[in-house]
Scaffold this motif. Structure first.
Motif, short mmCIF file in Angstrom:
data_model
loop_
_atom_site.label_atom_id
_atom_site.label_comp_id
_atom_site.label_asym_id
_atom_site.label_seq_id
_atom_site.Cartn_x
_atom_site.Cartn_y
_atom_site.Cartn_z
N ALA A 2 0.83 -1.20 0.00
CA ALA A 2 0.00 0.00 0.00
C ALA A 2 0.87 1.25 0.00
O ALA A 2 2.04 1.22 0.39
CB ALA A 2 -0.90 -0.01 1.22
N THR A 8 -0.37 9.28 -0.46
CA THR A 8 -1.77 9.25 -0.88
C THR A 8 -2.38 10.64 -0.80
O THR A 8 -3.05 11.10 -1.73
CB THR A 8 -2.56 8.28 0.00
OG1 THR A 8 -1.99 6.99 -0.10
CG2 THR A 8 -4.01 8.21 -0.43
N ARG A 35 1.02 3.10 -7.38
CA ARG A 35 1.21 1.74 -6.87
C ARG A 35 1.85 0.85 -7.93
O ARG A 35 2.72 0.04 -7.63
CB ARG A 35 -0.13 1.15 -6.44
CG ARG A 35 -0.61 1.71 -5.12
CD ARG A 35 -1.91 1.10 -4.68
NE ARG A 35 -1.77 -0.33 -4.43
CZ ARG A 35 -2.82 -1.15 -4.29
NH1 ARG A 35 -4.04 -0.69 -4.37
NH2 ARG A 35 -2.62 -2.43 -4.06
#
Length: 89
Positions: A2, A8, A35
């Motif tokens: 992640a 993010t 990603r």
């Protein structure tokens, strides 16, 4: 694998219409592209990691489907995000 919350939030701030806009196609494509980039570099150093290779293929497919939706609904937004992320199409 992640993304870190800082990465993010930076991507959402850059590509989203609001600082909390994680649902727009542009933001989703930008997050998936980040990603994909990270997994690609991981696979270059670990070529026998087949589990992450499968995950990479799933992410590429998801990004492709979102881009198809965007091209079908609003071609100008599609062209803008392709150009901004430098995705080959």
């Amino acid at each position: 694998m992640a993304l870190k919350p800082e990465a993010t939030s930076a991507i959402v701030a850059q590509y989203g219409s609001t600082p909390t806009d994680t649902g727009s196609p542009e933001t989703q494509v930008a997050l998936l592209s980040k990603r994909i980039e990270e997994i690609t570099t991981h696979l270059q150093t670990n070529p026998h990691d087949h589990h992450n290779r499968r995950g990479l293929l799933l992410l590429v497919g998801r990004r492709r489907r979102i881009l198809q939706y965007l091209a079908k609904t609003d071609i100008n937004r599609y062209r803008a995000i392709i150009e901004k992320l430098a995705i080959r199409r």
